[in-house]
Motif scaffolding. Structure first.
Motif, PDB file in Angstrom:
ATOM      1  N   THR A  86      -3.657  -6.178  -6.760  1.00 58.84           N
ATOM      2  CA  THR A  86      -3.085  -7.288  -7.524  1.00 58.84           C
ATOM      3  C   THR A  86      -1.678  -7.559  -7.028  1.00 58.84           C
ATOM      4  O   THR A  86      -0.858  -6.642  -6.952  1.00 58.84           O
ATOM      5  CB  THR A  86      -3.039  -6.958  -9.030  1.00 58.84           C
ATOM      6  N   LEU A  87      -1.414  -8.804  -6.673  1.00 58.72           N
ATOM      7  CA  LEU A  87      -0.067  -9.212  -6.294  1.00 58.72           C
ATOM      8  C   LEU A  87       0.605  -9.832  -7.515  1.00 58.72           C
ATOM      9  O   LEU A  87       0.031 -10.700  -8.175  1.00 58.72           O
ATOM     10  CB  LEU A  87      -0.103 -10.207  -5.134  1.00 58.72           C
ATOM     11  N   ALA A  90      -9.874   2.507 -13.412  1.00 59.48           N
ATOM     12  CA  ALA A  90      -8.562   2.119 -13.925  1.00 59.48           C
ATOM     13  C   ALA A  90      -8.424   2.350 -15.421  1.00 59.48           C
ATOM     14  O   ALA A  90      -7.298   2.408 -15.933  1.00 59.48           O
ATOM     15  CB  ALA A  90      -8.296   0.647 -13.611  1.00 59.48           C
ATOM     16  N   ASP A  91      -9.555   2.493 -16.148  1.00 56.23           N
ATOM     17  CA  ASP A  91      -9.466   2.685 -17.595  1.00 56.23           C
ATOM     18  C   ASP A  91      -9.239   4.147 -17.973  1.00 56.23           C
ATOM     19  O   ASP A  91      -9.175   4.477 -19.163  1.00 56.23           O
ATOM     20  CB  ASP A  91     -10.720   2.148 -18.283  1.00 56.23           C
ATOM     21  N   GLN A  92      -9.117   5.008 -16.980  1.00 56.46           N
ATOM     22  CA  GLN A  92      -8.817   6.415 -17.219  1.00 56.46           C
ATOM     23  C   GLN A  92      -7.378   6.714 -16.778  1.00 56.46           C
ATOM     24  O   GLN A  92      -6.876   6.091 -15.849  1.00 56.46           O
ATOM     25  CB  GLN A  92      -9.779   7.322 -16.439  1.00 56.46           C
ATOM     26  N   PRO A  93      -6.703   7.653 -17.429  1.00 57.98           N
ATOM     27  CA  PRO A  93      -5.343   7.995 -16.992  1.00 57.98           C
ATOM     28  C   PRO A  93      -5.361   8.732 -15.654  1.00 57.98           C
ATOM     29  O   PRO A  93      -6.129   9.684 -15.475  1.00 57.98           O
ATOM     30  CB  PRO A  93      -4.817   8.890 -18.119  1.00 57.98           C
ATOM     31  N   GLY A  94      -4.546   8.279 -14.732  1.00 58.13           N
ATOM     32  CA  GLY A  94      -4.470   8.912 -13.425  1.00 58.13           C
ATOM     33  C   GLY A  94      -3.024   9.085 -13.001  1.00 58.13           C
ATOM     34  O   GLY A  94      -2.140   9.320 -13.829  1.00 58.13           O
ATOM     35  N   HIS A 124       9.321  -6.119 -13.623  1.00 57.67           N
ATOM     36  CA  HIS A 124       8.270  -7.115 -13.813  1.00 57.67           C
ATOM     37  C   HIS A 124       6.889  -6.475 -13.644  1.00 57.67           C
ATOM     38  O   HIS A 124       5.931  -6.847 -14.346  1.00 57.67           O
ATOM     39  CB  HIS A 124       8.441  -8.260 -12.820  1.00 57.67           C
ATOM     40  N   MET A 125       6.769  -5.513 -12.730  1.00 57.97           N
ATOM     41  CA  MET A 125       5.493  -4.822 -12.542  1.00 57.97           C
ATOM     42  C   MET A 125       5.221  -3.864 -13.693  1.00 57.97           C
ATOM     43  O   MET A 125       4.087  -3.796 -14.192  1.00 57.97           O
ATOM     44  CB  MET A 125       5.496  -4.076 -11.207  1.00 57.97           C
ATOM     45  N   LEU A 145      -3.198  -3.571 -16.325  1.00 60.56           N
ATOM     46  CA  LEU A 145      -3.751  -3.171 -15.032  1.00 60.56           C
ATOM     47  C   LEU A 145      -4.363  -1.781 -15.025  1.00 60.56           C
ATOM     48  O   LEU A 145      -5.217  -1.490 -14.192  1.00 60.56           O
ATOM     49  CB  LEU A 145      -2.654  -3.243 -13.959  1.00 60.56           C
ATOM     50  N   CYS A 146      -3.910  -0.906 -15.927  1.00 61.65           N
ATOM     51  CA  CYS A 146      -4.400   0.470 -15.889  1.00 61.65           C
ATOM     52  C   CYS A 146      -4.109   1.174 -17.209  1.00 61.65           C
ATOM     53  O   CYS A 146      -3.280   0.721 -18.002  1.00 61.65           O
ATOM     54  CB  CYS A 146      -3.756   1.251 -14.744  1.00 61.65           C
ATOM     55  N   ALA A 147      -4.806   2.290 -17.412  1.00 63.61           N
ATOM     56  CA  ALA A 147      -4.482   3.164 -18.534  1.00 63.61           C
ATOM     57  C   ALA A 147      -3.133   3.827 -18.264  1.00 63.61           C
ATOM     58  O   ALA A 147      -2.715   3.954 -17.109  1.00 63.61           O
ATOM     59  CB  ALA A 147      -5.574   4.213 -18.702  1.00 63.61           C
TER      60      ALA A 147
END
Length: 377
Positions: A43-44, A62-66, A145-146, A153-155
């Motif tokens: 993703t930009l 992405a729905d899991q914590p990493g 901003h990110m 975008l993620c957990a």
């Protein structure tokens, strides 16, 4: 895809003159293409400037914590005297790779990008994220901003590794920083009639006096012995004003910064200087104050799980603290454990003939691969 080695990727990254404050579409586009070919979801995230973007990439669920690997794509200008080669063309001399950004911090970016394809092919139970920002060298302007978009975008990550050059030894803490610009407007005139003008440089002397007074007071504490120096600090870095010796100067501007130990607000350290500036308006001057950038201190406990993980991955006990700043404090402020660890040496950064060693890149890739092993089913 044709996979590239870390030094090959670094050669490509150095060739992009992604100087802070300039458009970065070229380097962002190249990294995005490579990561997408490797199987990452990219993703930009365009910044408000409109001509530069952050980049976020994920492999695994992405729905899991990493874990998140963070780095910045921008570099400082390469105008220092003493360069013996083109700063934006990687030079190889045995094990040494020379070029702008090799240590700070395209070396880490190259390692993360090089390690990702093999990790992406594995059955990952937890994800690995790459978060590459812009304009870090201007006071961490791009990464907020990110960070604001991460919940979409993620957990929440288990930990963030910020790959600033640290000799591959993890670092648990750094100072916070705030930078500001103070501007005074006076009234011009012939120097023979100072009574008819308003000398902006003379007025700025009062502001400088307050800045020096604050800086001296900070040396008296509070203290944190993990840092060098062990106290917060303040300094004026630039001053501009005047046209000629026989003209009453009607403009004067300074830029100053404060660096704060944990528990001290860096913006608050500038408050006395700002207050002194505002009093000048009662005498006919105009006064402008602008906070240019700020980021909080980083402080990760010695017994934090992320600190223990980095000790296992690197084989070295994390260092308590450094005095320079990074984006790590912003991740921590957003609720994510963060730590610094990357290849290269901060002592090589921002100077001519910046370099990194091949062995340092190899060590970083091995650390990321070892982290990848923790994410597999």
């Amino acid at each position: 895809m044709i996979e590239m080695t870390p030094d090959q990727i670094l050669e490509r990254l150095v060739a992009f003159p992604s100087v802070v404050g300039t458009p970065n579409q070229a380097i962002v586009g190249w990294i995005a293409d490579y990561l997408e070919q490797a199987g990452a979801r990219v993703t930009l995230l365009a910044g408000p400037e409109g001509d530069r973007s952050n980049l976020f990439a994920t492999v695994g669920p992405a729905d899991q914590p990493g874990y998140l690997l963070s780095g910045h794509m921008d570099v400082v200008p390469a105008g220092e005297p003493g360069w013996t080669s083109d700063p934006f063309s990687l030079q190889r001399d045995g094990e040494r790779l020379t070029g702008r950004g090799t240590s700070d911090m395209k070396g880490f970016l190259a390692c993360a990008v090089a390690a990702l394809p093999a990790i992406a092919r594995r059955p990952l139970e937890r994800p690995l994220h790459l978060a590459f920002s812009y304009d870090e060298e201007a006071g961490c302007r791009g990464v907020p901003h990110m960070i604001a978009r991460l919940p979409d975008l993620c957990a929440p990550p288990l930990g963030c590794i910020i790959g600033e050059p640290s000799g591959m030894r993890a670092i648990r803490a750094h100072k916070g920083k705030a930078a500001a610009r103070a501007a005074i407007g006076g009234r011009a005139g012939h120097s023979s009639r100072p009574d008819l003008g308003l000398n902006a440089i003379h007025a700025m002397a009062e502001i400088l006096d307050q800045a020096v007074t604050t800086a001296r007071r900070l040396t008296k504490g509070p203290f944190d012995e993990n840092f060098e120096p062990p106290y917060s600090s303040l300094q004026v870095g630039t001053i501009h004003g005047g046209q000629a010796v026989n003209v009453i100067p009607d403009q004067c501007t300074i830029e100053l910064e404060a660096r704060a130990i944990e528990g001290v607000d860096p913006v608050g350290l500038l408050a006395e200087v700002e207050a002194c500036l505002t009093t000048l308006t009662d005498r006919g001057f105009t006064a402008g104050w602008e906070v240019l950038s700020s980021y909080p201190a980083l402080s990760l406990a010695a017994d934090a799980p992320l600190a223990g993980l980095m000790e296992e991955l690197t084989g070295q006990t994390p260092l308590a603290a450094v005095s320079y700043g990074t984006e790590a404090g912003l991740y921590q402020a957003a609720g994510m454990p963060a730590i610094i660890c990357g290849p290269g040496d901060i002592g090589r950064a921002h100077k001519a003939n910046e370099f990194i060693e091949l062995a340092e890149l190899t060590a970083c890739v091995r650390m990321i691969e070892a982290l990848g092993n923790r994410l597999v089913l």
